[in-house]
Design a protein around this motif. Structure first.
Motif, PDB file in Angstrom:
ATOM      1  N   TYR A  73       0.832  -1.206   0.000  1.00  0.00           N
ATOM      2  CA  TYR A  73       0.000   0.000   0.000  1.00  0.00           C
ATOM      3  C   TYR A  73       0.868   1.258   0.000  1.00  0.00           C
ATOM      4  N   ALA A  74       1.972   1.221   0.740  1.00  0.00           N
ATOM      5  CA  ALA A  74       2.881   2.374   0.758  1.00  0.00           C
ATOM      6  C   ALA A  74       3.443   2.649  -0.626  1.00  0.00           C
ATOM      7  N   LEU A  82       0.839   4.166  -2.955  1.00  0.00           N
ATOM      8  CA  LEU A  82       0.675   5.598  -2.705  1.00  0.00           C
ATOM      9  C   LEU A  82       1.865   6.387  -3.239  1.00  0.00           C
ATOM     10  N   ASP A 117      -2.984   8.999  -4.366  1.00  0.00           N
ATOM     11  CA  ASP A 117      -4.311   8.560  -3.916  1.00  0.00           C
ATOM     12  C   ASP A 117      -5.370   9.464  -4.517  1.00  0.00           C
ATOM     13  N   ARG A 123      -3.815  13.163  -4.016  1.00  0.00           N
ATOM     14  CA  ARG A 123      -2.683  13.485  -3.155  1.00  0.00           C
ATOM     15  C   ARG A 123      -1.490  12.627  -3.541  1.00  0.00           C
ATOM     16  N   TYR A 165       2.381  11.265  -2.559  1.00  0.00           N
ATOM     17  CA  TYR A 165       3.115  10.935  -1.345  1.00  0.00           C
ATOM     18  C   TYR A 165       4.597  10.803  -1.654  1.00  0.00           C
ATOM     19  N   GLU A 203       6.885   9.488   3.586  1.00  0.00           N
ATOM     20  CA  GLU A 203       5.534   9.699   4.129  1.00  0.00           C
ATOM     21  C   GLU A 203       4.551   8.647   3.633  1.00  0.00           C
ATOM     22  N   SER A 204       4.937   7.884   2.595  1.00  0.00           N
ATOM     23  CA  SER A 204       4.036   6.847   2.097  1.00  0.00           C
ATOM     24  C   SER A 204       3.911   5.682   3.074  1.00  0.00           C
ATOM     25  N   ALA A 259       1.236   6.244   5.828  1.00  0.00           N
ATOM     26  CA  ALA A 259      -0.067   6.240   5.136  1.00  0.00           C
ATOM     27  C   ALA A 259      -0.426   4.829   4.686  1.00  0.00           C
ATOM     28  N   THR A 302      -1.588   2.844   7.730  1.00  0.00           N
ATOM     29  CA  THR A 302      -2.967   3.197   8.081  1.00  0.00           C
ATOM     30  C   THR A 302      -3.954   2.534   7.128  1.00  0.00           C
ATOM     31  N   MET A 303      -3.625   2.535   5.838  1.00  0.00           N
ATOM     32  CA  MET A 303      -4.511   1.918   4.847  1.00  0.00           C
ATOM     33  C   MET A 303      -4.654   0.423   5.102  1.00  0.00           C
ATOM     34  N   ASP A 334      -6.811  -0.169   8.145  1.00  0.00           N
ATOM     35  CA  ASP A 334      -8.219   0.108   7.837  1.00  0.00           C
ATOM     36  C   ASP A 334      -8.839  -1.056   7.065  1.00  0.00           C
TER      37      ASP A 334
END
Length: 441
Positions: free
Chosen positions: A122-123, A126, A131, A309, A311, A315-316, A319, A322-323, A326
């Motif tokens: 996911y990183a 992004l 995203d 956005r 990334y 910073e990816s 994020a 978190t993805m 979730d």
């Protein structure tokens, strides 16, 4: 046929990546703790294997049955059910000779690396693509509804205001909030008027029974952008920029509605109404056997304001983490419904056919990695379930041993392993049986 081959190829590649990573999660800590690994296999190899090669104490191979993979660890009661080895005195390189905390790390290693892999994928998604998301407030044309959504009170063009008093900023969170989270009331803006819609408690069961692909989605108008060669609509006089608004005098405003209606009118002459500027024009069109009119639509990304956005590399990762979490939380909520017989959600449990259908019919790396990351989450969750024969079942016995200071007997572990296999076979038959029933339906 080409589409099936592409989807099957993506499924096999995903499974290969996930199985190898999962088994490495067991293999690496086992080797670090000086535990002998007798086999490392991608896919299962009952009766024969496609490839095998022994290096040191370990036989590496590829099986012919793509239902998973395994590592055979010396001195462990696992899917191999090697009882003869367990009758011999424990050896220092065997799993059963290691401290409980080391055995626990070996067993949770597979699940751990699957979660970490999902976070990394996911990183990188992004970082590579960024995203794109749609704010609920930017849903210019409102929602388009499935037949079930219409039955309970939604209408095409409704704009979602709140769900049980909560405003959802990201539109993609709304269908799950209604279907999975047990919502009871949704407020919508319908032509400037606030309307309350009561959600039935058995909504998820109705959704599964109807076998619909989605509950609600983003609506957008059907505006002609260009035409196929031999387009019957273009031949009749429809021009690029025209907005299709009606069929046979009945208002049809959204693209998704044309996808449903036109095939049912195949071989018939229809009257197609379009809006050109301020004028409404009508054209008589003879549909062919497929019901297609040969009109490409203006994509919703050109009609509706999406947020994007980008990334940076570093910073990816938070994020992506978190993805992944979730997605894990969402999947846990879905599984709670499936394991609750009162919801009837078990009828929606799918097997390999359902999984394969999720892949793009064209080789699309973005969608491939997205779904591979989600499969990694699924694999992690399913393996940590406290079912004997799964990693979670072994973890339960290990935690019990660490708490009580007493090892379970080999006979108990053997019985548990057999019971676990029967449970897994039943789940496998249920999931794939549901797929077959859906095919016939």
């Amino acid at each position: 046929m080409e589409e099936i081959i592409i989807k099957a190829g993506q499924l096999l590649l995903s499974l290969s990546i996930l199985v190898i990573i999962h088994e490495l999660g067991h293999y690496i800590p086992a080797r670090l703790f000086k535990t002998r690994v007798e086999k490392f296999y991608l896919f299962f190899d009952p009766w024969f294997s496609i490839f095998k090669k022994k290096v040191g104490d370990t036989e590496y191979g590829v099986g012919w049955l793509p239902l998973g993979g395994y590592v055979k660890i010396s001195g462990m009661i696992d899917e191999s059910m090697d009882k003869e080895q367990m009758k011999k005195p424990p050896q220092p390189w065997e799993f059963r000779s290691k401290p409980a905390w080391q055995r626990l790390i070996i067993m949770v290693g597979g699940v751990t690396v699957n979660v970490l892999l999902a976070m990394v994928i996911y990183a990188m998604i992004l970082f590579t693509w960024g995203d794109d998301y749609l704010k609920t407030e930017n849903l210019k044309y409102g929602i388009e509804c499935s037949d079930l959504a219409k039955e309970i009170g939604f209408q095409n063009g409704d704009k979602i205001l709140t769900i049980d008093g909560v405003y959802y900023e990201n539109f993609s969170d709304i269908p799950e909030a209604i279907l999975i989270s047990g919502a009871s009331e949704v407020l919508v803006d319908r032509n400037g008027e606030t309307v309350s819609i009561s959600i039935p408690s058995n909504l998820i069961e109705q959704f599964i029974d109807k076998n619909e692909s989605r509950f609600i989605g983003m609506a957008w108008p059907y505006i002609a952008q260009k035409f196929d060669d031999g387009s019957v609509a273009e031949a009749a006089g429809v021009l690029a920029g025209d907005q299709l608004i009606a069929i046979n005098g009945k208002e049809v405003l959204y693209f998704s509605e044309y996808v449903k209606i036109l095939p049912s009118l195949a071989g018939q002459e229809i009257q197609l109404s379009v809006l050109r500027g301020l004028d409404t024009l009508n054209y008589d069109i003879m549909l062919g056997e497929t019901g297609k009119i040969g009109v490409y639509y203006v994509p919703p990304t050109e009609l509706i304001s999406f947020d994007h956005r980008d990334y940076g590399f570093f910073e990816s990762f938070p994020a992506g983490t978190t993805m992944a979490l979730d997605k894990l939380d969402s999947y846990v909520q879905q599984m709670k419904l499936i394991f609750n017989p009162e919801t009837g959600a078990w009828k929606g449990l799918g097997g390999f056919i359902s999984i394969g259908k999720q892949y793009s019919p064209e080789w699309d790396w973005y969608s491939f990695w997205n779904f591979t990351a989600f499969l990694s989450i699924i694999l992690a969750f399913m393996n940590i379930l406290p079912i004997p024969a799964l990693d979670g079942g072994h973890v339960v016995f290990l935690l019990g041993e660490m708490i009580t200071g007493r090892k379970p007997s080999d006979k108990l572990l053997e019985y548990a392993q057999v019971t676990g296999f029967l449970i897994l076979i039943a789940l496998l038959l249920l999931a794939n049986g549901n797929d077959i029933i859906k095919l016939f339906n």
